[in-house]
Each structure stands twice: as structure tokens, then as C-alpha cells.
Design an enzyme around this catalytic site. Structure first.
Site, PDB file in Angstrom:
ATOM      1  N   HIS A  95      36.444 -48.201  17.442  1.00  0.00           N
ATOM      2  CA  HIS A  95      35.957 -47.276  16.410  1.00  0.00           C
ATOM      3  C   HIS A  95      37.158 -46.694  15.688  1.00  0.00           C
ATOM      4  CE1 HIS A  95      33.679 -44.082  14.468  1.00  0.00           C
ATOM      5  NE2 HIS A  95      32.602 -44.764  14.774  1.00  0.00           N
ATOM      6  N   ASP A 155      26.945 -49.100  18.840  1.00  0.00           N
ATOM      7  CA  ASP A 155      26.218 -50.368  18.657  1.00  0.00           C
ATOM      8  C   ASP A 155      26.102 -51.192  19.926  1.00  0.00           C
ATOM      9  OD1 ASP A 155      27.651 -50.300  15.476  1.00  0.00           O
ATOM     10  OD2 ASP A 155      25.501 -50.272  15.878  1.00  0.00           O
TER      11      ASP A 155
END
Ligand code: SDX
Length: 388
Positions: A271, A325
Site C-alpha cells: 500500500h 483487497d
């Protein structure tokens, strides 16, 4: 009156624009002040309007969080009930829009479908200010997706049911039956967990469009187009495909080793902001386990968990951890939502955050227009084609 005198332009000297620093991917650059969302990337904390997401997942529900994101404070009971009625009343699709949906190719890519029909909503707009249009988008997006799914599956269309929650109505319109309480709760939490995440690529893209004072439909269309990429919203679908390729828990280790050895990325990991666990990943993992037990598919959950462990072993030292996700696609799968709708599920949840940030940006609007650092040549002599 004296004739306007244009300033002299010195044809000989190009004022090279002041040197500018390139920040690739705008990493670490703030483009606005905001009160909507705060991400503590090191401390693994996420806040919506100052409330920790883990408290909201525990005690709140999607409609209440949408109100919070849009208006800045938790609603009173009366305010919430009135807002829920408003959302529910805006779910019904105009006949023309429904006709458009049912004229599209049945094998349309779901994100192409959503981007097309959200854009088309501006042609069927029933008026109201941009906030009203935004609330209409939040209300209609899940209905449009369910309508598309029924159409492509050869199922009769269903009318939205105003007495159901946003999550309950979505699952009802997808599968034709009112969901069990546990399924509705999981769907509601999934919507809530993905409702906002600050200036992610899709939200920032929507602000670029909104900053030109284009309308909210154009701005949200930009956001949907941006979310579709596998580095952003598309990762949840890639995780599901990855788990299919792995096939069983005992193959996870070798699969991850092979992926990394060939320089490939592990989907659902890493991320730009979180350099620790994404707090949403923990909530989705809990729901994925809960649903896997309910569905008798602990084998699939254990495959995911083994991939997670193998990837952590090799990536945690680089501050690369699981993100939202990694398990969200599994939760959708266990809810019976077709794999290819995974990215659109992210989009219909994030509709709330997109609208909230656009409305906030408009409060102190400034056209977004960065620069590029010019590194090319100047004043090159034009050579006629015969001499090239
Ligand atoms: C979302 O921004 C948001 O808030 C987004 C989001 C939201 O709610 O809106 O949180 C939702 O988009 C989550 C992210 C979903 N995407 C993925 O899961 C795709 C896989 N992840 C990556 O491609 C990557 O981690 C990004 C794109 C998410 C972030 O990457 P950055 O910040 O641009 O970092 P990078 O690509 O420069 O990588 C830095 C290093 C590289 O190694 P080196 O070249 O320095 O040796 O980390 C490595 C990368 O190769 N790396 C990975 C990796 N992610 C980064 N290596 C293996 N697997 C990965 N998943």
C-alpha cells in the site's frame, strides 16, 4: 481611453519556468485540507470524520456512515431515519436508464457497464443540487449493478424495496430473496469498510474533474474509470484469480516463492500509505472466516491464509503487508456475488467517499493544474521534409 499595450515579449530569451521538483505518483503531496478521512499508515488506524473504523464496523451501519461522511457528524435517530428514507426513495431507476442497461451487451465488462451507466445517469437526472445528485448516485449504484446482473443472467428485473437496508436491498435484488440477517450484516460491513479512504487514486481523479466545475456525474465517472486498474480497485479480483491458481493450502508456499522469484507482485499486498497492516484487512479476514465456516469452504479460506503467511514471511521486512483487497473478494464470493463483480462492489461502496470528497473540495474549489518538469529541447530548427 488609452489603447491596451501588450507587454514586450523577448523573442530571444525563453524564461524557463522556475525549476520544479517532480514527485512521482504525487507521493506524499497534499492537495487539499480535509476533515473526512485520516489514515495512520504506521499505526494501522483509519478514521472516518474522527471515528476509528473499527468502532464504526462494530457499532454503526453503512447508511449511518454515509451520513457521517457527507455531513460530518453522526446523525440523531430522527436524522438517520429520515436519511434512510431519502436514500431508499432514490433507489428506483428511471425507465430510460433501465432500458439502457437492458440494451447493453450481456457480456459487458462490469466496470465498463458501471462507468457507462453512471455517466448516463446525467441524462436522466431528476434535478436537485449536487448533494442530492450525489445521494442519488449512492442510492442507485447498487441497484444498477443488481439490475445488470439479473439482465445478463436472463432473470426478470426486480423493483427495489424501500423497507430494506442498502445492503439488504442489494442482496435481494441480486438473488431475488431477502438475505439472512448474518449475510446482510456482512454485506453492510463490507460496504462500510470500503466507503472511503482519503485521496486514493480514484478519489483524487474525481477531484481533478470536479475542480473544473464539471458536474458530479462527470467527476464520479472519472473515479470509476480510475478504480478499474489492478493496482487500485482491481486487486480484489486478482486475489480471487490468484487463489484459484494456488488451488490448495499446501501449494501456497511454492506459489508465492515462484511469483516473487519471477518479479511478480502478490495481489492484495502492499500500500502507498500503510507501511503496516491495513486495518480493514483484519475486519475482512474475520468476515471471510465467518462466511467460509457458514459455507463449508474453510479449504478456500485456509488457502488464502497460507498465501498470506508465505507472503508476509517474504515481504513484511519491506513494510509490505496485506491490504483491504486480500480478503474482500473472498467475502463477496461467499456472499454468492460473481467473481467478475468484485471491482464494482468496491465502486458502489466507495460512491459515498467520492461524493463526500467532491462536495468538500467544492467548498474551497481551486482548479487542479500541476506542471511537468520540461526536460526536452527548445528552439529546434524546422527541417523541410524533403531534407529529412
Ligand atoms: C487499494 O490508495 C488507497 O487508499 C487504495 C485503497 C483504497 O481503499 O482506495 O486502499 C485500495 O488500492 C489497495 C491496493 C490494492 N492493490 C494491490 O494489492 C496491488 C498490489 N500492490 C501493489 O502494486 C503496490 O503495493 C501498490 C500499488 C498498492 C502501492 O505501491 P507503491 O506505493 O507505488 O510502491 P511501489 O510499487 O513503488 O513498490 C515499492 C516496492 C517495490 O520493490 P522494489 O522495486 O523497491 O524492490 O515494494 C514492492 C515493489 O516491487 N511491492 C511489492 C508489492 N507491492 C509493492 N512486491 C510484491 N508484492 C506486492 N504486492
Amino acid at each position: 481611453m488609452e489603447k491596451f499595450k501588450y507587454p514586450d515579449i523577448n523573442p530571444l530569451r525563453i524564461e524557463m519556468s522556475d525549476e520544479c521538483q517532480v514527485y512521482k505518483g504525487l507521493e506524499g503531496i497534499c492537495v487539499k485540507e480535509s476533515r473526512i478521512c485520516y489514515i495512520d499508515g504506521k499505526g494501522s488506524r483509519l478514521y472516518y470524520r474522527g471515528y476509528n473504523i473499527m468502532d464504526l464496523v462494530e457499532h454503526s451501519k453503512y447508511e449511518e456512515v454515509v451520513y457521517l461522511l457527507l455531513f460530518g457528524e453522526l446523525p440523531s435517530r430522527e436524522e438517520l431515519e429520515s436519511f434512510e428514507r431519502k436514500l431508499a426513495s432514490k433507489r428506483r431507476l428511471p425507465d430510460g436508464l433501465r432500458g439502457l442497461i437492458r440494451s447493453l451487451p450481456k457480456d459487458s465488462d462490469p466496470m465498463d457497464f458501471l462507468r457507462t451507466t453512471v455517466s448516463a445517469m446525467s441524462l436522466f437526472d431528476d434535478g436537485g443540487d449536487e448533494t442530492e445528485k450525489g445521494i442519488g448516485l449512492i442510492a442507485k449504484a447498487p441497484v444498477m449493478l443488481a439490475e445488470f446482473h439479473r439482465y445478463r443472467s436472463g432473470l426478470e428485473p426486480l423493483e427495489p424495496r424501500e423497507e430494506l437496508s442498502q445492503a439488504g436491498n442489494f442482496l435481494y435484488m441480486m438473488f431475488g430473496k431477502v438475505p439472512e440477517g448474518s449475510e446482510e450484516r456482512v454485506m453492510d460491513r463490507a460496504f462500510l469498510l470500503l466507503a472511503d479512504h482519503g485521496l486514493c487514486a480514484s478519489t483524487f481523479a474525481s477531484l481533478v474533474t470536479a475542480s473544473t466545475l464539471a458536474d458530479i456525474y462527470a467527476s464520479i465517472t472519472t473515479a470509476i474509470g480510475t478504480l478499474a486498474g489492478p493496482l487500485h480497485g482491481g486487486a480484489n479480483l486478482q486475489v480471487l484469480k490468484m487463489l484459484e491458481e494456488v488451488g490448495s493450502p499446501d501449494r501456497a508456499e511454492s506459489y508465492v516463492e515462484g511469483m516473487l522469484k519471477s518479479g511478480k507482485r502478490i495481489w492484495g499486498f502492499g500500500h502507498r500509505v500503510y507501511k503496516n497492516f491495513d486495518p480493514r484487512y483484519r475486519a475482512f479476514k474475520r468476515m471471510a472466516r465467518e462466511m467460509a465456516e457458514l459455507r463449508g469452504r474453510m479449504d478456500l479460506f485456509e488457502t488464502a491464509e497460507k498465501v498470506e503467511e508465505a507472503a508476509l514471511k517474504r515481504l513484511a521486512h519491506k513494510n509490505i503487508y496485506p491490504n483491504v483487497d486480500f480478503y474482500s473478494g473472498l467475502v463477496y464470493y461467499f456472499l454468492g456475488i460473481p467473481q467478475d463483480l468484485a471491482i464494482t462492489m468496491f465502486a458502489i461502496s466507495r460512491m459515498a467517499g467520492w461524493v463526500a470528497h467532491i462536495l468538500e473540495y467544492w467548498e474551497q474549489n481551486r482548479l487542479i493544474r500541476p506542471k511537468a518538469k520540461y526536460v526536452g529541447e527548445l528552439d529546434k530548427k524546422y527541417v523541410p521534409i524533403e531534407e529529412r
